[in-house]
Design an enzyme around this catalytic site. Structure first.
Site, PDB file in Angstrom:
ATOM      1  N   GLY A   1       0.914  -1.175  -0.011  1.00 35.01           N
ATOM      2  CA  GLY A   1      -0.014   0.018   0.054  1.00 35.01           C
ATOM      3  C   GLY A   1       0.777   1.235  -0.050  1.00 35.01           C
ATOM      4  O   GLY A   1       1.979   1.079   0.473  1.00 35.01           O
TER       5      GLY A   1
ATOM      6  N   CYS B   1       5.192  -6.388   1.600  1.00 36.36           N
ATOM      7  CA  CYS B   1       5.513  -4.853   1.549  1.00 36.36           C
ATOM      8  C   CYS B   1       4.903  -4.173   2.643  1.00 36.36           C
ATOM      9  O   CYS B   1       5.103  -4.475   3.726  1.00 36.36           O
ATOM     10  CB  CYS B   1       5.230  -4.151   0.419  1.00 36.36           C
ATOM     11  SG  CYS B   1       6.242  -2.797   0.111  1.00 36.36           S
ATOM     12  N   TYR B   2       3.757  -3.300   2.720  1.00 39.93           N
ATOM     13  CA  TYR B   2       2.931  -2.803   3.647  1.00 39.93           C
ATOM     14  C   TYR B   2       2.626  -3.876   4.545  1.00 39.93           C
ATOM     15  O   TYR B   2       2.419  -3.747   5.692  1.00 39.93           O
ATOM     16  CB  TYR B   2       2.015  -1.736   2.971  1.00 39.93           C
ATOM     17  CG  TYR B   2       1.042  -1.265   4.348  1.00 39.93           C
ATOM     18  CD1 TYR B   2       1.482  -0.033   4.806  1.00 39.93           C
ATOM     19  CD2 TYR B   2      -0.115  -1.610   4.748  1.00 39.93           C
ATOM     20  CE1 TYR B   2       0.840   0.764   5.605  1.00 39.93           C
ATOM     21  CE2 TYR B   2      -0.692  -1.178   5.785  1.00 39.93           C
ATOM     22  CZ  TYR B   2      -0.270   0.145   6.107  1.00 39.93           C
ATOM     23  OH  TYR B   2      -1.098   0.628   7.052  1.00 39.93           O
TER      24      TYR B   2
ATOM     25  N   HIS C   1       7.871  -7.496  -3.735  1.00 45.81           N
ATOM     26  CA  HIS C   1       6.556  -8.117  -4.471  1.00 45.81           C
ATOM     27  C   HIS C   1       6.664  -9.218  -5.329  1.00 45.81           C
ATOM     28  O   HIS C   1       7.200  -9.413  -6.558  1.00 45.81           O
ATOM     29  CB  HIS C   1       6.084  -6.828  -5.212  1.00 45.81           C
ATOM     30  CG  HIS C   1       5.661  -5.434  -4.494  1.00 45.81           C
ATOM     31  ND1 HIS C   1       4.338  -5.468  -4.138  1.00 45.81           N
ATOM     32  CD2 HIS C   1       6.529  -4.455  -4.165  1.00 45.81           C
ATOM     33  CE1 HIS C   1       4.286  -4.326  -3.491  1.00 45.81           C
ATOM     34  NE2 HIS C   1       5.583  -3.864  -3.452  1.00 45.81           N
TER      35      HIS C   1
ATOM     36  N   GLU D   1       4.220 -10.761  -6.655  1.00 44.94           N
ATOM     37  CA  GLU D   1       3.420 -10.839  -7.554  1.00 44.94           C
ATOM     38  C   GLU D   1       3.804 -10.311  -8.936  1.00 44.94           C
ATOM     39  O   GLU D   1       3.291 -10.287  -9.835  1.00 44.94           O
ATOM     40  CB  GLU D   1       2.075 -10.209  -6.971  1.00 44.94           C
ATOM     41  CG  GLU D   1       2.174  -8.930  -7.087  1.00 44.94           C
ATOM     42  CD  GLU D   1       2.731  -8.509  -5.524  1.00 44.94           C
ATOM     43  OE1 GLU D   1       3.542  -9.165  -4.878  1.00 44.94           O
ATOM     44  OE2 GLU D   1       2.628  -7.087  -5.104  1.00 44.94           O
TER      45      GLU D   1
ATOM     46  N   ASP E   1     -16.890  -8.685 -23.096  1.00 44.15           N
ATOM     47  CA  ASP E   1     -17.753  -9.022 -21.842  1.00 44.15           C
ATOM     48  C   ASP E   1     -19.362  -9.097 -21.893  1.00 44.15           C
ATOM     49  O   ASP E   1     -19.588 -10.319 -21.305  1.00 44.15           O
ATOM     50  CB  ASP E   1     -17.423  -7.650 -21.032  1.00 44.15           C
ATOM     51  CG  ASP E   1     -16.034  -7.356 -20.709  1.00 44.15           C
ATOM     52  OD1 ASP E   1     -15.046  -8.096 -21.131  1.00 44.15           O
ATOM     53  OD2 ASP E   1     -15.838  -6.127 -20.075  1.00 44.15           O
TER      54      ASP E   1
ATOM     55  N   LYS F   1     -10.471 -10.045 -17.009  1.00 42.21           N
ATOM     56  CA  LYS F   1     -10.755 -10.002 -18.519  1.00 42.21           C
ATOM     57  C   LYS F   1      -9.954 -11.258 -19.065  1.00 42.21           C
ATOM     58  O   LYS F   1     -10.669 -11.744 -19.926  1.00 42.21           O
ATOM     59  CB  LYS F   1      -9.951  -8.748 -18.992  1.00 42.21           C
ATOM     60  CG  LYS F   1     -10.356  -8.327 -20.465  1.00 42.21           C
ATOM     61  CD  LYS F   1     -11.140  -7.561 -20.464  1.00 42.21           C
ATOM     62  CE  LYS F   1     -11.801  -6.908 -21.703  1.00 42.21           C
ATOM     63  NZ  LYS F   1     -12.683  -6.106 -21.681  1.00 42.21           N
TER      64      LYS F   1
END
Ligand code: XMP
Length: 509
Positions: free
Chosen positions: A53, A80-81, A168, A170, A226, A365
């Site tokens: 964050g 992290c945060y 991170h 990710e 979509d 998506k």
């Protein structure tokens, strides 16, 4: 089914964490950081992740988790945060970093035997982005990794249930990020990795059947991924009780209405086609101001759709292709400034009394594309770039006339044809032409010309929220520019937009 709940502390990477977890075939969902313990427990989590964050835990108004969060007895990964929050909660000390680390850094694993760092070499590259770091670990915690600069980069509780990292995992630039997330999911949480979109689609079909019973459902199709996938899924569940409505607002690309209708025919969808071009163009005549254009188009669409929807006797449900990022953006993250008024069919009159059916609201998506392929939605729809609701109106600057739209369609078609021919379509998020309200002098043959300027825009993006201008190969630009000037009457100059978002937006209006 295993489920990982991610507590969102505001990181730009939160959605990426959720996607990475799902790529490892474990379902994941995001809750705001202030979710209550009951809300978290109701999701039946197998494990919890605390995201990064932008705030500092040292600031008094920074995000805090529900009291008792760390006592839920579930495996926790703090990122992290999330690491700093974990450290502070257990009595450690966090400080402002002397040197802010941003970007690539070298990680050194201090405890190679711990399950979280299994199969990670002693040194590897990671992605850091922080202004604070953990100066003193809480009592009972073990240091599992440091950065080359000596910053505490990994820690775990004595029992290994709680792990935290300063970097991170990710982010793609973290070399062993996937291994680390997999270690957390499979070695620490004990997940099975059996989340699968084929099963998901089958379950969702059952759910749709149960929900709507014999009621009729209506759906506004736009030609985009979509709404088309939402319709394909719902049609697979309830067949002809789904009635789709495709409104041509006269602001579509060249040949688009025909192409899309053809695909819907292949998909055997029940579609009412309404050509409302005249109505839209009449409403837009002489209007220059972008927000006014958007408002007119939005309102006209609702009126046209409403008229058609009223003809479908017994329709009780409105199907929409809402995706997970829309849900998160409108729920967990309030307070963003309105730059442009995007719109959809959410504004139907109350007396129509529809219930909303949003079967894709937990998908990203790329997952929607994958479900579309499973359901046999044609490739030209599954691969399609996003296209804005107000269509060419926001790409035809100044007032809108049929002539200008024709010029713009010609240029746009050439641009897309050449991108396809060069095999670049799938690496670009969106590409389009914009017709400028500017005339310049040119020369063709021996004649002076005085004609319009066309701008080309191509971008890459993950979600449309931010974007980078696409480095289009010069030979492609050359072909496009030559063809547009030769083949489209009314344009004598072509320019390329090399602005990212921010500071620009994707569309010019
Ligand atoms: P902007 O221009 O806001 O665009 O940077 C971000 C993404 O949203 C699309 N866009 C729209 N989509 N209705 C839509 O459905 C709209 O009114 C609208 N305006 C912009 C744009 O094409 C890009 O993908």
């Amino acid at each position: 089914m295993d489920n990982i709940v991610i507590l969102d502390c505001g990181s730009q990477f939160t959605q990426l964490i959720a996607r990475r977890v799902r790529e490892l075939k474990v379902h994941s969902e995001i809750l705001p950081y202030d979710a209550t313990l009951e809300q978290i427990a109701s999701r039946k989590p197998t494990g919890l992740i605390i995201s990064g964050g932008p705030k500092s835990v040292i600031e008094p108004d920074s995000p805090r988790l529900a009291e008792g969060f760390f006592d839920m007895g579930l495996p926790i990964l703090g990122i992290c945060y999330g690491m700093q929050l974990t450290a502070v909660h257990f009595g450690g000390v966090v400080r402002r970093s002397t040197a802010r680390e941003y970007g690539r850094a070298t990680l050194i694993v201090k405890e190679p035997g711990c399950p979280f760092f299994a199969d990670v070499p002693e040194r590897s590259q990671v992605w850091m982005s922080h202004g604070d770091d953990v100066e003193k670990l809480p009592d009972g915690f073990v240091l599992t990794a440091v950065s080359e600069d000596g910053v505490a980069s990994g820690m775990r509780s004595a029992d290994g249930r709680i792990n935290a990292v300063q970097f991170h995992p990710e982010v793609f630039h973290t070399e062993k990020g996937e291994t680390l997330l997999a270690n957390f999911l499979f070695k620490i949480c004990g997940c099975k990795g059996d989340w699968d979109l084929g099963n998901w689609a089958e379950q969702m079909k059952d759910e749709i059947r149960k929900k709507v019973g014999d009621d009729k459902v209506i759906c506004g199709l736009s030609g985009g991924v979509d709404s088309s996938v939402a319709a394909a899924l719902t049609a697979a569940a309830i067949g002809d009780n789904l009635q789709c409505i495709f409104v041509n607002n006269g602001l579509l690309r060249k040949g688009e209405a025909e192409e899309v209708l053809n695909s819907y025919k292949q998909m055997k969808l029940n579609v009412t086609y309404v050509d409302a071009t005249d109505r839209f163009l009449k409403g837009l005549a002489g209007v220059i101001e972008p927000e006014k254009k958007r408002k007119i188009i939005g309102e006209t669409f609702i009126r046209v759709f409403e008229e058609e929807a009223r003809k479908v006797k017994g329709a009780r449900w409105l199907l929409q292709g809402t995706l997970y990022p829309d849900v998160i953006e409108s729920g967990a993250r309030k307070g963003a400034a309105v730059i442009k008024s995007h719109h959809n069919v959410g504004g139907l009159p109350k007396d129509m009394n529809f219930q909303l059916l949003e079967p894709l609201r937990e998908l990203f998506k790329d997952e929607v594309r994958a479900v579309g392929r499973l359901l046999g939605v044609p490739e030209n729809i599954v691969r399609r770039h996003p296209f804005p609701g107000p269509g060419l109106a926001v790409r035809c600057l100044g007032d809108i006339t049929r002539d200008k739209l024709e010029i713009l369609r010609g240029a746009d078609k050439i641009f897309l044809d050449e991108i396809n021919r060069a095999g670049l379509y799938d690496e670009i998020w969106q590409a389009f032409a914009v017709l400028l309200p500017v005339y310049t002098v040119g020369v063709m043959g021996d004649e002076r010309t005085y004609a319009r300027v066309c701008a080309l825009r191509a971008i890459t993006s993950r979600d449309g929220m931010t974007a980078e201008w696409y480095r289009m190969p010069h030979d492609v630009l050359d072909r496009v520019s030559t063809r547009i000037c030769n083949e489209v009457r009314g344009i004598n100059r072509v320019v390329y937009d090399c602005t990212s978002k921010p500071p620009a937006t994707v569309e010019w209006e």
